[in-house]
Scaffold this motif. Structure first.
Motif, PDB file in Angstrom:
ATOM      1  N   ALA A  13       9.919  57.504   3.506  1.00 57.68           N
ATOM      2  CA  ALA A  13       8.618  56.942   3.868  1.00 57.68           C
ATOM      3  C   ALA A  13       8.704  55.436   4.093  1.00 57.68           C
ATOM      4  O   ALA A  13       7.934  54.872   4.869  1.00 57.68           O
ATOM      5  CB  ALA A  13       7.597  57.260   2.791  1.00 57.68           C
ATOM      6  N   LYS A  14       9.636  54.801   3.397  1.00 51.76           N
ATOM      7  CA  LYS A  14       9.791  53.352   3.500  1.00 51.76           C
ATOM      8  C   LYS A  14      10.982  52.945   4.363  1.00 51.76           C
ATOM      9  O   LYS A  14      11.255  51.758   4.500  1.00 51.76           O
ATOM     10  CB  LYS A  14       9.941  52.743   2.112  1.00 51.76           C
ATOM     11  N   ASN A  15      11.697  53.931   4.907  1.00 48.71           N
ATOM     12  CA  ASN A  15      12.905  53.626   5.696  1.00 48.71           C
ATOM     13  C   ASN A  15      13.842  52.699   4.932  1.00 48.71           C
ATOM     14  O   ASN A  15      14.375  51.724   5.480  1.00 48.71           O
ATOM     15  CB  ASN A  15      12.546  53.009   7.051  1.00 48.71           C
ATOM     16  N   THR A  16      14.035  53.018   3.675  1.00 46.83           N
ATOM     17  CA  THR A  16      14.827  52.171   2.788  1.00 46.83           C
ATOM     18  C   THR A  16      15.924  52.991   2.119  1.00 46.83           C
ATOM     19  O   THR A  16      15.688  54.130   1.715  1.00 46.83           O
ATOM     20  CB  THR A  16      13.939  51.520   1.724  1.00 46.83           C
ATOM     21  N   VAL A  17      17.095  52.381   2.024  1.00 47.94           N
ATOM     22  CA  VAL A  17      18.204  52.994   1.309  1.00 47.94           C
ATOM     23  C   VAL A  17      18.583  52.082   0.148  1.00 47.94           C
ATOM     24  O   VAL A  17      18.512  50.854   0.264  1.00 47.94           O
ATOM     25  CB  VAL A  17      19.405  53.255   2.242  1.00 47.94           C
ATOM     26  N   TYR A  18      18.962  52.701  -0.952  1.00 42.90           N
ATOM     27  CA  TYR A  18      19.323  51.973  -2.161  1.00 42.90           C
ATOM     28  C   TYR A  18      20.749  52.332  -2.574  1.00 42.90           C
ATOM     29  O   TYR A  18      21.239  53.426  -2.288  1.00 42.90           O
ATOM     30  CB  TYR A  18      18.373  52.331  -3.307  1.00 42.90           C
ATOM     31  N   LEU A  19      21.369  51.400  -3.261  1.00 43.26           N
ATOM     32  CA  LEU A  19      22.660  51.674  -3.882  1.00 43.26           C
ATOM     33  C   LEU A  19      22.599  51.158  -5.306  1.00 43.26           C
ATOM     34  O   LEU A  19      22.577  49.946  -5.532  1.00 43.26           O
ATOM     35  CB  LEU A  19      23.807  51.010  -3.115  1.00 43.26           C
ATOM     36  N   GLN A  20      22.529  52.080  -6.246  1.00 40.75           N
ATOM     37  CA  GLN A  20      22.553  51.723  -7.660  1.00 40.75           C
ATOM     38  C   GLN A  20      24.007  51.673  -8.097  1.00 40.75           C
ATOM     39  O   GLN A  20      24.730  52.677  -7.997  1.00 40.75           O
ATOM     40  CB  GLN A  20      21.795  52.749  -8.495  1.00 40.75           C
ATOM     41  N   MET A  21      24.438  50.516  -8.557  1.00 39.87           N
ATOM     42  CA  MET A  21      25.830  50.310  -8.943  1.00 39.87           C
ATOM     43  C   MET A  21      25.898  50.035 -10.437  1.00 39.87           C
ATOM     44  O   MET A  21      25.378  49.020 -10.905  1.00 39.87           O
ATOM     45  CB  MET A  21      26.429  49.143  -8.150  1.00 39.87           C
ATOM     46  N   ASN A  22      26.528  50.948 -11.162  1.00 42.56           N
ATOM     47  CA  ASN A  22      26.707  50.813 -12.601  1.00 42.56           C
ATOM     48  C   ASN A  22      28.195  50.694 -12.930  1.00 42.56           C
ATOM     49  O   ASN A  22      29.046  51.093 -12.125  1.00 42.56           O
ATOM     50  CB  ASN A  22      26.113  52.011 -13.329  1.00 42.56           C
ATOM     51  N   GLY A  23      28.495  50.183 -14.099  1.00 39.60           N
ATOM     52  CA  GLY A  23      29.896  50.077 -14.493  1.00 39.60           C
ATOM     53  C   GLY A  23      30.721  49.273 -13.510  1.00 39.60           C
ATOM     54  O   GLY A  23      31.860  49.647 -13.201  1.00 39.60           O
ATOM     55  N   LEU A  24      30.173  48.165 -13.050  1.00 45.43           N
ATOM     56  CA  LEU A  24      30.851  47.391 -12.012  1.00 45.43           C
ATOM     57  C   LEU A  24      32.170  46.817 -12.513  1.00 45.43           C
ATOM     58  O   LEU A  24      32.301  46.429 -13.682  1.00 45.43           O
ATOM     59  CB  LEU A  24      29.940  46.281 -11.504  1.00 45.43           C
ATOM     60  N   LYS A  25      33.133  46.789 -11.608  1.00 42.22           N
ATOM     61  CA  LYS A  25      34.474  46.288 -11.893  1.00 42.22           C
ATOM     62  C   LYS A  25      34.787  45.114 -10.966  1.00 42.22           C
ATOM     63  O   LYS A  25      34.215  45.011  -9.878  1.00 42.22           O
ATOM     64  CB  LYS A  25      35.493  47.401 -11.658  1.00 42.22           C
ATOM     65  N   PRO A  26      35.719  44.256 -11.369  1.00 45.03           N
ATOM     66  CA  PRO A  26      36.083  43.144 -10.479  1.00 45.03           C
ATOM     67  C   PRO A  26      36.504  43.610  -9.087  1.00 45.03           C
ATOM     68  O   PRO A  26      36.229  42.912  -8.100  1.00 45.03           O
ATOM     69  CB  PRO A  26      37.241  42.481 -11.223  1.00 45.03           C
ATOM     70  N   GLU A  27      37.116  44.762  -8.994  1.00 48.71           N
ATOM     71  CA  GLU A  27      37.538  45.268  -7.681  1.00 48.71           C
ATOM     72  C   GLU A  27      36.382  45.730  -6.805  1.00 48.71           C
ATOM     73  O   GLU A  27      36.587  46.069  -5.644  1.00 48.71           O
ATOM     74  CB  GLU A  27      38.562  46.396  -7.833  1.00 48.71           C
ATOM     75  N   ASP A  28      35.176  45.746  -7.354  1.00 48.45           N
ATOM     76  CA  ASP A  28      33.994  46.046  -6.532  1.00 48.45           C
ATOM     77  C   ASP A  28      33.487  44.804  -5.800  1.00 48.45           C
ATOM     78  O   ASP A  28      32.570  44.903  -4.979  1.00 48.45           O
ATOM     79  CB  ASP A  28      32.870  46.601  -7.404  1.00 48.45           C
ATOM     80  N   THR A  29      34.072  43.655  -6.111  1.00 47.58           N
ATOM     81  CA  THR A  29      33.667  42.421  -5.450  1.00 47.58           C
ATOM     82  C   THR A  29      33.913  42.510  -3.954  1.00 47.58           C
ATOM     83  O   THR A  29      35.025  42.807  -3.505  1.00 47.58           O
ATOM     84  CB  THR A  29      34.446  41.229  -6.029  1.00 47.58           C
ATOM     85  N   ALA A  30      32.859  42.275  -3.181  1.00 47.42           N
ATOM     86  CA  ALA A  30      32.948  42.386  -1.728  1.00 47.42           C
ATOM     87  C   ALA A  30      31.602  42.009  -1.127  1.00 47.42           C
ATOM     88  O   ALA A  30      30.607  41.849  -1.849  1.00 47.42           O
ATOM     89  CB  ALA A  30      33.304  43.811  -1.307  1.00 47.42           C
ATOM     90  N   VAL A  31      31.593  41.902   0.188  1.00 44.53           N
ATOM     91  CA  VAL A  31      30.325  41.831   0.915  1.00 44.53           C
ATOM     92  C   VAL A  31      29.928  43.267   1.238  1.00 44.53           C
ATOM     93  O   VAL A  31      30.725  44.032   1.800  1.00 44.53           O
ATOM     94  CB  VAL A  31      30.446  41.006   2.206  1.00 44.53           C
ATOM     95  N   TYR A  32      28.724  43.618   0.879  1.00 48.71           N
ATOM     96  CA  TYR A  32      28.216  44.968   1.080  1.00 48.71           C
ATOM     97  C   TYR A  32      27.286  44.982   2.295  1.00 48.71           C
ATOM     98  O   TYR A  32      26.354  44.171   2.380  1.00 48.71           O
ATOM     99  CB  TYR A  32      27.489  45.458  -0.166  1.00 48.71           C
ATOM    100  N   PHE A  33      27.558  45.911   3.194  1.00 47.19           N
ATOM    101  CA  PHE A  33      26.799  46.016   4.437  1.00 47.19           C
ATOM    102  C   PHE A  33      26.021  47.328   4.484  1.00 47.19           C
ATOM    103  O   PHE A  33      26.573  48.396   4.198  1.00 47.19           O
ATOM    104  CB  PHE A  33      27.742  45.969   5.641  1.00 47.19           C
TER     105      PHE A  33
END
Length: 119
Positions: A74-94
Motif C-alpha cells: 500500500a505504501k510502495n515501501t520495502v524494508y530490510l531489518q538487519m539484526n546481529g550485524l557484523k563488520p563484514e556487513d559494512t557496505a553501501v546498501y542500494f
C-alpha cells in the motif's frame, strides 16, 4: 520514472540492529520485485535480499537468519531489518525495484545508504 528514497543507514556496533526503508514513488503501475543490494569497497555489488510481488523472499547465504526483507504494498515501501550485524556487513546498501510503468517495465535503483558496523 520511478524514484527510490532510502533511509535508515548509519553506524552501529557489532551485534546491533538497523532497519532500512525504501519508498518508491512516481509512474508506478505494478511493482514486480523489490530488493536490497550492497557494495563494499573494492567489491562487486551483491544481492542481499529480494521479495517478489507474491511475497516469496530470497536471501544471500551470508545474511540468512539475521536479515528480514518485507514490503508494504500500500505504501510502495520495502524494508530490510538487519539484526546481529557484523563488520563484514559494512557496505553501501542500494534499494532496487523492477516496476511496470505507463511506458514499460524497467529497473530502478536508489542512491544508496551507508551501513557501517564497527566498535
Amino acid at each position: 520514472q520511478v524514484r527510490l528514497v532510502e533511509s535508515g543507514g548509519g553506524l552501529v556496533q557489532p551485534g546491533g540492529s538497523l532497519r532500512l526503508s525504501c519508498l518508491a514513488s512516481g509512474d508506478i503501475v505494478n511493482i514486480k520485485v523489490m530488493a536490497w543490494y550492497r557494495q563494499a569497497p573494492g567489491k562487486e555489488r551483491e544481492l542481499v535480499a529480494r521479495i517478489i510481488s507474491g511475497g516469496t523472499t530470497t536471501y544471500a547465504d551470508s545474511v540468512k537468519g539475521r536479515f528480514t526483507i518485507s514490503r508494504d504494498n500500500a505504501k510502495n515501501t520495502v524494508y530490510l531489518q538487519m539484526n546481529g550485524l557484523k563488520p563484514e556487513d559494512t557496505a553501501v546498501y542500494f534499494c532496487y525495484v523492477r516496476s511496470s510503468t505507463y511506458t514499460g517495465t524497467y529497473d530502478f535503483w536508489g542512491q544508496g545508504t551507508q551501513v557501517t558496523v564497527s566498535s
